[in-house]
Each structure stands twice: as C-alpha cells, then as structure tokens.
Design a protein around this motif. Structure first.
Motif, PDB file in Angstrom:
ATOM      1  N   ASN A   1       9.792   5.350  -1.201  1.00  0.00           N
ATOM      2  CA  ASN A   1       9.013   5.785  -2.107  1.00  0.00           C
ATOM      3  C   ASN A   1       9.191   4.652  -3.335  1.00  0.00           C
ATOM      4  OD1 ASN A   1       8.276   7.271  -4.822  1.00  0.00           O
ATOM      5  ND2 ASN A   1       7.824   8.617  -3.369  1.00  0.00           N
ATOM      6  N   LEU A   2       8.153   4.097  -3.738  1.00  0.00           N
ATOM      7  CA  LEU A   2       8.217   3.043  -4.499  1.00  0.00           C
ATOM      8  C   LEU A   2       8.815   3.382  -6.084  1.00  0.00           C
ATOM      9  CD1 LEU A   2       7.672   0.174  -4.018  1.00  0.00           C
ATOM     10  CD2 LEU A   2       5.492   0.228  -5.131  1.00  0.00           C
ATOM     11  N   ALA A   3       8.428   4.581  -6.608  1.00  0.00           N
ATOM     12  CA  ALA A   3       8.626   5.083  -7.936  1.00  0.00           C
ATOM     13  C   ALA A   3      10.225   5.498  -7.933  1.00  0.00           C
ATOM     14  CB  ALA A   3       7.893   6.286  -8.247  1.00  0.00           C
ATOM     15  N   GLU A   4      10.747   5.871  -6.544  1.00  0.00           N
ATOM     16  CA  GLU A   4      12.124   6.242  -6.674  1.00  0.00           C
ATOM     17  C   GLU A   4      12.973   5.152  -6.343  1.00  0.00           C
ATOM     18  OE1 GLU A   4      12.475   9.407  -3.628  1.00  0.00           O
ATOM     19  OE2 GLU A   4      11.209  10.727  -4.428  1.00  0.00           O
TER      20      GLU A   4
ATOM     21  N   VAL B   1       0.689  -1.105  -0.129  1.00  0.00           N
ATOM     22  CA  VAL B   1      -0.095  -0.091  -0.068  1.00  0.00           C
ATOM     23  C   VAL B   1       0.864   1.099  -0.060  1.00  0.00           C
ATOM     24  CG1 VAL B   1      -1.858   1.137   1.314  1.00  0.00           C
ATOM     25  CG2 VAL B   1      -1.812  -1.143   1.221  1.00  0.00           C
ATOM     26  N   VAL B   2       0.635   2.215  -0.844  1.00  0.00           N
ATOM     27  CA  VAL B   2       1.462   3.297  -1.121  1.00  0.00           C
ATOM     28  C   VAL B   2       0.366   4.445  -0.743  1.00  0.00           C
ATOM     29  CG1 VAL B   2       3.217   2.368  -2.247  1.00  0.00           C
ATOM     30  CG2 VAL B   2       0.891   3.744  -3.431  1.00  0.00           C
ATOM     31  N   ASP B   3       0.868   5.612  -0.192  1.00  0.00           N
ATOM     32  CA  ASP B   3       0.009   7.001   0.011  1.00  0.00           C
ATOM     33  C   ASP B   3       0.137   7.725  -1.251  1.00  0.00           C
ATOM     34  OD1 ASP B   3       2.420   8.188   0.016  1.00  0.00           O
ATOM     35  OD2 ASP B   3       2.621   8.651   2.080  1.00  0.00           O
ATOM     36  N   ARG B   4      -0.456   8.637  -1.344  1.00  0.00           N
ATOM     37  CA  ARG B   4      -0.544   9.634  -2.265  1.00  0.00           C
ATOM     38  C   ARG B   4       0.956  10.211  -2.993  1.00  0.00           C
ATOM     39  NH1 ARG B   4      -4.412  13.330  -2.151  1.00  0.00           N
ATOM     40  NH2 ARG B   4      -5.350  12.382   0.087  1.00  0.00           N
ATOM     41  N   ASP B   5       1.801  10.045  -2.244  1.00  0.00           N
ATOM     42  CA  ASP B   5       3.000  10.360  -2.854  1.00  0.00           C
ATOM     43  C   ASP B   5       3.938   9.171  -3.105  1.00  0.00           C
ATOM     44  OD1 ASP B   5       2.884  13.067  -1.866  1.00  0.00           O
ATOM     45  OD2 ASP B   5       2.981  12.741   0.325  1.00  0.00           O
ATOM     46  N   GLY B   6       3.544   8.073  -3.153  1.00  0.00           N
ATOM     47  CA  GLY B   6       4.076   6.810  -3.541  1.00  0.00           C
ATOM     48  C   GLY B   6       4.801   6.152  -2.344  1.00  0.00           C
ATOM     49  N   VAL B   7       4.878   6.632  -1.145  1.00  0.00           N
ATOM     50  CA  VAL B   7       5.446   6.039  -0.185  1.00  0.00           C
ATOM     51  C   VAL B   7       4.929   4.846   0.489  1.00  0.00           C
ATOM     52  CG1 VAL B   7       6.529   6.507   2.382  1.00  0.00           C
ATOM     53  CG2 VAL B   7       6.655   8.526   0.589  1.00  0.00           C
ATOM     54  N   VAL B   8       5.454   3.923   0.746  1.00  0.00           N
ATOM     55  CA  VAL B   8       4.995   2.385   1.195  1.00  0.00           C
ATOM     56  C   VAL B   8       4.639   2.707   2.585  1.00  0.00           C
ATOM     57  CG1 VAL B   8       5.215  -0.179   1.427  1.00  0.00           C
ATOM     58  CG2 VAL B   8       6.177   1.384  -0.682  1.00  0.00           C
TER      59      VAL B   8
ATOM     60  N   ASP C   1     -10.815   7.920  -1.724  1.00  0.00           N
ATOM     61  CA  ASP C   1     -11.811   8.446  -0.629  1.00  0.00           C
ATOM     62  C   ASP C   1     -13.368   8.367  -1.102  1.00  0.00           C
ATOM     63  OD1 ASP C   1     -12.293  10.789  -2.143  1.00  0.00           O
ATOM     64  OD2 ASP C   1     -10.791  11.737  -0.652  1.00  0.00           O
ATOM     65  N   GLU C   2     -13.999   8.838  -0.115  1.00  0.00           N
ATOM     66  CA  GLU C   2     -15.437   8.846  -0.497  1.00  0.00           C
ATOM     67  C   GLU C   2     -15.957   9.965  -1.521  1.00  0.00           C
ATOM     68  OE1 GLU C   2     -14.310  11.734   2.931  1.00  0.00           O
ATOM     69  OE2 GLU C   2     -14.084   9.444   2.500  1.00  0.00           O
ATOM     70  N   LYS C   3     -15.011  10.743  -1.862  1.00  0.00           N
ATOM     71  CA  LYS C   3     -15.320  11.860  -2.744  1.00  0.00           C
ATOM     72  C   LYS C   3     -14.596  11.184  -4.145  1.00  0.00           C
ATOM     73  CE  LYS C   3     -14.937  15.973   0.180  1.00  0.00           C
ATOM     74  NZ  LYS C   3     -14.301  17.059   0.427  1.00  0.00           N
ATOM     75  N   GLY C   4     -14.271  10.100  -4.457  1.00  0.00           N
ATOM     76  CA  GLY C   4     -13.644   9.794  -5.471  1.00  0.00           C
ATOM     77  C   GLY C   4     -12.184   9.994  -5.854  1.00  0.00           C
ATOM     78  N   GLU C   5     -11.233  10.661  -4.877  1.00  0.00           N
ATOM     79  CA  GLU C   5     -10.038  11.423  -5.174  1.00  0.00           C
ATOM     80  C   GLU C   5      -9.136  10.222  -4.786  1.00  0.00           C
ATOM     81  OE1 GLU C   5      -9.628  15.072  -3.219  1.00  0.00           O
ATOM     82  OE2 GLU C   5     -11.304  16.219  -4.366  1.00  0.00           O
ATOM     83  N   VAL C   6      -8.050  10.241  -5.667  1.00  0.00           N
ATOM     84  CA  VAL C   6      -7.082   9.297  -5.183  1.00  0.00           C
ATOM     85  C   VAL C   6      -6.039   9.740  -4.239  1.00  0.00           C
ATOM     86  CG1 VAL C   6      -4.934   8.021  -6.113  1.00  0.00           C
ATOM     87  CG2 VAL C   6      -6.860   8.583  -7.754  1.00  0.00           C
TER      88      VAL C   6
ATOM     89  N   LEU D   1       3.317   5.069 -10.669  1.00  0.00           N
ATOM     90  CA  LEU D   1       2.518   6.452 -11.029  1.00  0.00           C
ATOM     91  C   LEU D   1       1.483   6.327 -11.690  1.00  0.00           C
ATOM     92  CD1 LEU D   1       6.055   7.921 -12.202  1.00  0.00           C
ATOM     93  CD2 LEU D   1       4.951   8.088  -9.977  1.00  0.00           C
ATOM     94  N   GLY D   2       1.140   5.301 -12.607  1.00  0.00           N
ATOM     95  CA  GLY D   2      -0.123   5.208 -13.267  1.00  0.00           C
ATOM     96  C   GLY D   2      -1.380   4.973 -12.114  1.00  0.00           C
ATOM     97  N   ALA D   3      -1.024   3.949 -11.239  1.00  0.00           N
ATOM     98  CA  ALA D   3      -2.091   3.767 -10.404  1.00  0.00           C
ATOM     99  C   ALA D   3      -2.383   5.134  -9.432  1.00  0.00           C
ATOM    100  CB  ALA D   3      -1.655   2.628  -9.307  1.00  0.00           C
ATOM    101  N   LEU D   4      -1.166   6.129  -9.182  1.00  0.00           N
ATOM    102  CA  LEU D   4      -1.449   7.350  -8.514  1.00  0.00           C
ATOM    103  C   LEU D   4      -2.102   8.412  -9.324  1.00  0.00           C
ATOM    104  CD1 LEU D   4       1.769   7.312  -6.575  1.00  0.00           C
ATOM    105  CD2 LEU D   4      -0.269   6.907  -5.517  1.00  0.00           C
TER     106      LEU D   4
END
Length: 378
Positions: free
Chosen positions: A162-165, A133-140, A206-211, A178-181
């Motif tokens: 950071n998974l991408a880094e 699981v990664v957060d919005r910044d790509g950190v696991v 989230d409940e608003k549909g934002e990644v 990055l595509g999933a984010l």
C-alpha cells in the motif's frame, strides 16, 4: 466398444494415469502425435519445455470430485513442430484414470507494430523512468521501468504494498497518492531511497468516470541534480576566481600611516572604474585615510566615460574628508581628460608615485607643525 467410441470422437482424446502415463489414445491422437502417444509413454514428454511446469501443476491439482481443469499448452506434433492445444482434463471419480480432450488452439494474432503493450514495454525498457499503478485502495499492482533497475532498487520494489502506508513518513508521497485516488492530478519532486524523483500522479477512471486507481510516472532526476550541483560548484569557483581577479585589479595598500595607494595597470573601462570607486572609498573609510593616491603609471588609455569616473572618484574621496591625488598620468590619458572640458582646478596630480607620497608627507608634516604652533599659543 470404448476404443470404438474414442476413435469416433472428433477431438484428440487421451486416457492417462494420474502421473500422465498414456493408457489409451484415439485415432485423432495417433494422427496428430504419431508414435509419441503409444500406450505406456508419458504425455508430459511431448509438452514444450517452457510449458511443462504449468502442465504438471494442472495434473497435480485435478480435483477428486471430477471437476474439469483447463489450460492452453504446446505439444510436439508428429512432424516435430510444437502446436498449441486447449486442454480439458478430468479425474475419473473413484478411479485411477484421467481423461483429457485436446483441441487445437487458435493461432495467436501476429503482433501489431503499434501494439500499446509492446510500445509501453519499449518505453519502460529504454527510458529512465518508472511506472507505478495502484488500485482504488492504494495497493501497487504494477511497478516496473528502467529507472528502478539503474537506481539499484529493482523492478517490483513496491509491488503488493500500500503506497500511502509504505510512505506514511513522507507527506509528499502520501499526499500525492491519496490526492490521485481522490481524482486529483498531482505533480511533485521528492527524494526517496537516496534518489531524486520527479513524479506525475493521475487518477485512473472507468467508463463511468469513477476512480478505480491511479498511475504514477516517475523520472530519476539524480543525474540532473548532480549536474546542477557540479555546475553550481563551477559557478562558485568562477565567482571566487573573479573575486581574486577583482582584488588584483584593485590592490589597495596602506603605504604610510593614513596614506593609501591604488596602482592601476592595464585597460580601465567604465565597469572597472566603478569597482575601483567602491573598493577605494571603502578602504578610505575603513582605514580613516587622510590621502588616497591613484597611480595611473600602468594605464595607457582611458575612454571619456572612465575619465569622468576618475574625476568623480576624486570628488567622492574629498567628501569622505580625505584628499585624492592622481599620479603617473600618461600623455594620452591627459589628452582624454582635457578633451572632456571638465573643471580640473580641484584635482591634485603628481608626475609619479614617489612624488605623490612626498607630497602627502610634506602636507602631513606641515599640518603637524601648524598644530604644534597652535597648541603653543594656547
């Protein structure tokens, strides 16, 4: 007067030293813990061994300004059983005392059979997969699963990274993250750490549909890859064995200059007859053969389709500028050939291989003699 006030308090009340040694306890404390709350004893001795480290840390970090710290911990009651209590502790300003109020913590609800966390734990512990699981910044923020253990990487191998880094050198992993984010579902198979991973990456919203992050389920496909390699190994071996068998089925030999022979043994079906045609025509062309002897001494039976193949083979040999000679025909094979009603006038046959070779030698001698006479006349 202070003791009377403490005894009137409906909650459990302790006054301790900064080290947790009890200096006062109210009536509720005595009722709950009995002699264990007597003056001079350590409050820490009643704490459950599994909670003691956290409790000691609470006592050590109590601020000097009197701000309260809260924690839930288990203490041994007068009946010897451990009970969960909600603690609120405060250090007295400019004084060597800590005041603590305890209230029984509500009992934890019994675990549900369909508890999602419990089911997830079962999945992670028993299936060969890993969950990242990664957060919005790509950190696991979560990295666990049986596949990480069996692969030798260990749980939480990428936790906090950071998974991408971390995988910037691998465009497949970086692109999937990055595509999933960006809100895209990603599927890819990639080799990392010497392991073949099959990955499904999807955005978390989230409940608003934002990644707000992304979740990746990874399957260790190394075993499947090894099985495929072993299977391909076996298929290659079978193919080589079949090639050897085919060579044994059609042992084409050059027994004399520009004379090749093909002794056939066993059952000759349409498939084998087709292979014989390919191999024999190739040998005639490659060796520039003048005669090709097909010896059927070891063949007891052919079907009508195979007989037609043999006749076609003789015609094809003639088109290459050579002569096809069939030797050693058994009576049963002869009957099958005759029953087809084919034109046999152009077929050259001999009783056995020896006679076939003699025929070839006589014809080559005759041709050599005729050529010499023709040269002499010129």
């Amino acid at each position: 007067m202070l003791q009377s006030f403490l005894d009137a308090c409906p909650g459990i009340y302790f006054v301790t030293s900064p080290e947790g040694v009890i200096r006062r306890a109210n009536r509720e404390a005595t009722r709950a813990f009995g002699d264990a709350c007597a003056e001079g004893l350590s409050l820490l001795s009643n704490v459950h061994p599994d909670d003691r480290g956290e409790f000691e840390a609470l006592w050590a970090r109590l601020p000097e300004d009197g701000e309260a710290e809260r924690v839930v911990t288990r203490l041994r009651a007068a009946d010897g059983q451990y009970q969960a209590y909600s603690f609120s502790a405060r250090r007295v300003k400019e004084g060597p005392e800590v005041h603590a109020v305890l209230l029984p913590a509500p009992a934890a609800p019994p675990p549900r059979e369909n508890d999602p966390e419990k089911m997830l734990r079962v999945i992670l512990d028993h299936l060969e997969l890993a969950l990242t699981v990664v957060d919005r910044d790509g950190v696991v923020t979560f990295n666990d699963g049986k596949a990480l253990i069996t692969s030798g990487l260990g749980p939480n191998v990428n936790l906090g990274k950071n998974l991408a880094e971390t995988y910037a050198h691998d465009p497949v992993i970086k692109g999937g993250t990055l595509g999933a984010l960006r809100g895209e579902d990603k599927y890819y198979v990639v080799e990392a750490h010497g392991i073949l991973w099959e990955n499904w990456f999807c955005p978390a919203r989230d409940e608003k549909g934002e990644v707000i992050g992304a979740i990746c389920v990874s399957l260790d496909k190394s075993a499947a890859k090894r099985q495929m390699q072993e299977l391909q190994h076996k298929l290659d071996l079978i193919e080589r064995q079949q090639e050897v068998i085919r060579d044994l089925e059609t042992p084409i030999m050059e027994i004399w200059e520009r004379v090749v022979t093909l002794p056939m043994v066993g059952v000759v079906d349409s498939e084998r007859a087709a292979r014989v045609m390919d191999d024999l025509l190739g040998a005639v062309s490659r060796l520039n053969a003048r005669y090709a002897i097909i010896d059927l001494t070891g063949v007891d039976m052919v079907d009508s389709a195979t007989a037609a193949h043999l006749l076609s083979l003789v015609a094809a040999i003639r088109l290459l500028g050579a002569e096809g000679i069939i030797t050693g025909i058994r009576p049963t094979v002869a009957q099958t050939v005759v029953s087809l009603g084919l034109d046999l006038s152009q077929m050259i046959t001999c009783s056995n291989l020896r006679e076939g070779l003699r025929l070839c030698m006589r014809r080559m001698n005759a041709q050599a003699t005729a050529g010499a006479h023709a040269g002499a006349r010129l």
